[in-house]
Design a protein around this motif. Structure first.
Motif, PDB file in Angstrom:
ATOM      1  N   GLY A 136      -8.660  -8.452 -27.364  1.00  0.00           N
ATOM      2  CA  GLY A 136      -9.367  -7.426 -26.609  1.00  0.00           C
ATOM      3  C   GLY A 136     -10.114  -6.520 -27.561  1.00  0.00           C
ATOM      4  N   ALA A 137     -11.268  -6.034 -27.120  1.00  0.00           N
ATOM      5  CA  ALA A 137     -12.055  -5.120 -27.953  1.00  0.00           C
ATOM      6  C   ALA A 137     -12.611  -4.004 -27.082  1.00  0.00           C
ATOM      7  N   ALA A 138     -12.733  -2.836 -27.674  1.00  0.00           N
ATOM      8  CA  ALA A 138     -13.359  -1.694 -27.021  1.00  0.00           C
ATOM      9  C   ALA A 138     -14.294  -1.038 -28.023  1.00  0.00           C
ATOM     10  N   VAL A 139     -15.479  -0.683 -27.558  1.00  0.00           N
ATOM     11  CA  VAL A 139     -16.432   0.055 -28.391  1.00  0.00           C
ATOM     12  C   VAL A 139     -16.780   1.355 -27.695  1.00  0.00           C
ATOM     13  N   ARG A 140     -16.899   2.394 -28.501  1.00  0.00           N
ATOM     14  CA  ARG A 140     -17.342   3.690 -27.990  1.00  0.00           C
ATOM     15  C   ARG A 140     -18.787   3.873 -28.453  1.00  0.00           C
ATOM     16  N   SER A 141     -19.666   4.163 -27.503  1.00  0.00           N
ATOM     17  CA  SER A 141     -21.078   4.349 -27.834  1.00  0.00           C
ATOM     18  C   SER A 141     -21.320   5.781 -28.310  1.00  0.00           C
ATOM     19  N   ALA A 142     -22.513   6.025 -28.783  1.00  0.00           N
ATOM     20  CA  ALA A 142     -22.883   7.357 -29.254  1.00  0.00           C
ATOM     21  C   ALA A 142     -22.806   8.386 -28.132  1.00  0.00           C
TER      22      ALA A 142
ATOM     23  N   ILE B  66     -23.137   2.122 -31.671  1.00  0.00           N
ATOM     24  CA  ILE B  66     -21.673   2.109 -31.704  1.00  0.00           C
ATOM     25  C   ILE B  66     -21.180   3.237 -32.602  1.00  0.00           C
ATOM     26  N   GLU B  67     -20.196   3.982 -32.099  1.00  0.00           N
ATOM     27  CA  GLU B  67     -19.560   5.052 -32.877  1.00  0.00           C
ATOM     28  C   GLU B  67     -18.170   4.665 -33.379  1.00  0.00           C
ATOM     29  N   GLU B  68     -17.491   3.761 -32.658  1.00  0.00           N
ATOM     30  CA  GLU B  68     -16.144   3.331 -33.063  1.00  0.00           C
ATOM     31  C   GLU B  68     -15.812   2.037 -32.337  1.00  0.00           C
ATOM     32  N   VAL B  69     -14.987   1.216 -32.982  1.00  0.00           N
ATOM     33  CA  VAL B  69     -14.575  -0.074 -32.427  1.00  0.00           C
ATOM     34  C   VAL B  69     -13.066  -0.201 -32.575  1.00  0.00           C
ATOM     35  N   CYS B  70     -12.427  -0.844 -31.607  1.00  0.00           N
ATOM     36  CA  CYS B  70     -11.007  -1.195 -31.718  1.00  0.00           C
ATOM     37  C   CYS B  70     -10.837  -2.638 -31.283  1.00  0.00           C
ATOM     38  N   VAL B  71     -10.107  -3.420 -32.090  1.00  0.00           N
ATOM     39  CA  VAL B  71      -9.836  -4.825 -31.808  1.00  0.00           C
ATOM     40  C   VAL B  71      -8.326  -5.017 -31.778  1.00  0.00           C
ATOM     41  N   VAL B  72      -7.813  -5.641 -30.701  1.00  0.00           N
ATOM     42  CA  VAL B  72      -6.376  -5.819 -30.527  1.00  0.00           C
ATOM     43  C   VAL B  72      -6.059  -7.292 -30.291  1.00  0.00           C
ATOM     44  N   ALA B  73      -5.033  -7.769 -30.999  1.00  0.00           N
ATOM     45  CA  ALA B  73      -4.542  -9.133 -30.788  1.00  0.00           C
ATOM     46  C   ALA B  73      -3.071  -9.195 -31.178  1.00  0.00           C
ATOM     47  N   GLU B  74      -2.385 -10.216 -30.670  1.00  0.00           N
ATOM     48  CA  GLU B  74      -1.000 -10.442 -31.053  1.00  0.00           C
ATOM     49  C   GLU B  74      -1.008 -11.229 -32.355  1.00  0.00           C
ATOM     50  N   SER B  75      -0.617 -10.557 -33.417  1.00  0.00           N
ATOM     51  CA  SER B  75      -0.659 -11.146 -34.754  1.00  0.00           C
ATOM     52  C   SER B  75       0.355 -10.412 -35.623  1.00  0.00           C
ATOM     53  N   PRO B  76       0.891 -11.081 -36.647  1.00  0.00           N
ATOM     54  CA  PRO B  76       1.840 -10.405 -37.542  1.00  0.00           C
ATOM     55  C   PRO B  76       1.228  -9.197 -38.255  1.00  0.00           C
TER      56      PRO B  76
ATOM     57  N   VAL C 246     -15.729  -2.563 -22.881  1.00  0.00           N
ATOM     58  CA  VAL C 246     -14.664  -3.468 -23.295  1.00  0.00           C
ATOM     59  C   VAL C 246     -15.103  -4.925 -23.166  1.00  0.00           C
ATOM     60  N   GLY C 247     -14.407  -5.776 -23.906  1.00  0.00           N
ATOM     61  CA  GLY C 247     -14.629  -7.212 -23.824  1.00  0.00           C
ATOM     62  C   GLY C 247     -13.382  -7.950 -24.251  1.00  0.00           C
ATOM     63  N   CYS C 248     -13.255  -9.180 -23.795  1.00  0.00           N
ATOM     64  CA  CYS C 248     -12.140 -10.036 -24.190  1.00  0.00           C
ATOM     65  C   CYS C 248     -12.703 -11.405 -24.550  1.00  0.00           C
ATOM     66  N   ASN C 249     -11.944 -12.161 -25.326  1.00  0.00           N
ATOM     67  CA  ASN C 249     -12.439 -13.488 -25.685  1.00  0.00           C
ATOM     68  C   ASN C 249     -12.402 -14.404 -24.469  1.00  0.00           C
ATOM     69  N   VAL C 250     -13.405 -15.260 -24.393  1.00  0.00           N
ATOM     70  CA  VAL C 250     -13.543 -16.212 -23.296  1.00  0.00           C
ATOM     71  C   VAL C 250     -13.800 -17.575 -23.929  1.00  0.00           C
ATOM     72  N   GLU C 251     -12.766 -18.413 -23.935  1.00  0.00           N
ATOM     73  CA  GLU C 251     -12.895 -19.739 -24.538  1.00  0.00           C
ATOM     74  C   GLU C 251     -13.532 -20.721 -23.560  1.00  0.00           C
ATOM     75  N   ASN C 252     -14.009 -21.802 -24.117  1.00  0.00           N
ATOM     76  CA  ASN C 252     -14.658 -22.848 -23.343  1.00  0.00           C
ATOM     77  C   ASN C 252     -14.211 -24.181 -23.914  1.00  0.00           C
ATOM     78  N   SER C 253     -14.020 -25.170 -23.058  1.00  0.00           N
ATOM     79  CA  SER C 253     -13.563 -26.476 -23.544  1.00  0.00           C
ATOM     80  C   SER C 253     -14.586 -27.125 -24.466  1.00  0.00           C
ATOM     81  N   ALA C 254     -15.817 -26.687 -24.418  1.00  0.00           N
ATOM     82  CA  ALA C 254     -16.855 -27.194 -25.318  1.00  0.00           C
ATOM     83  C   ALA C 254     -16.943 -26.271 -26.534  1.00  0.00           C
TER      84      ALA C 254
END
Length: 130
Positions: A24-30, A67-77, A36-44
């Motif tokens: 998941g990602a969120a960006v704050r504009s000026a 863009i003034e700030e970005v946050c990226v979140v994922a399940e990762s060590p 917000v956006g999330c990854n969208v996979e495709n079989s191709a």
């Protein structure tokens, strides 16, 4: 809601049946608006869309372009960083000192600038006539 919470919430909507790696990602504009956006996979593979690209596209579609700030979140060590293509996309609409917050699901974060993530970014200043 914080950028982290926004990115964490939209991550749940990710379409990741192949990698099982939701982002998941969120960006704050000026103007202070959050997109917000999330990854969208495709079989191709590799026709999917990254979370950061989705958030930036939503920002642009809404008529914002800074863009003034970005946050990226994922399940990762460890908190993950955007891929190279997304680093370039973030750089296109920000300045080198813009903060990119990298986070895991528990809220552990690392702050880094886009300039640190993508030093020597390609920009319109490299294009003829600019």
């Amino acid at each position: 809601m914080s950028l982290f919470q926004d990115a964490l919430a939209v991550r749940e909507n990710a379409h990741a049946p192949y990698s099982k790696f939701k982002v998941g990602a969120a960006v704050r504009s000026a103007n202070g608006k959050v997109f917000v956006g999330c990854n969208v996979e495709n079989s191709a593979y590799p026709e999917g869309t990254c979370a950061e690209a989705g958030a930036i596209a939503a920002m642009i579609a809404a008529g914002e372009n800074k863009i003034e700030e970005v946050c990226v979140v994922a399940e990762s060590p460890v908190p993950i960083a955007p891929c190279g293509g997304c680093r370039q996309k973030i750089a296109e609409f920000s300045s080198p000192d813009v903060q990119v917050v990298l986070a895991d699901l528990k809220g552990e974060t690392k702050r880094i600038t886009i300039g640190e993530l993508l030093p020597h970014a390609f920009s319109n200043s490299h294009l003829p006539g600019e």
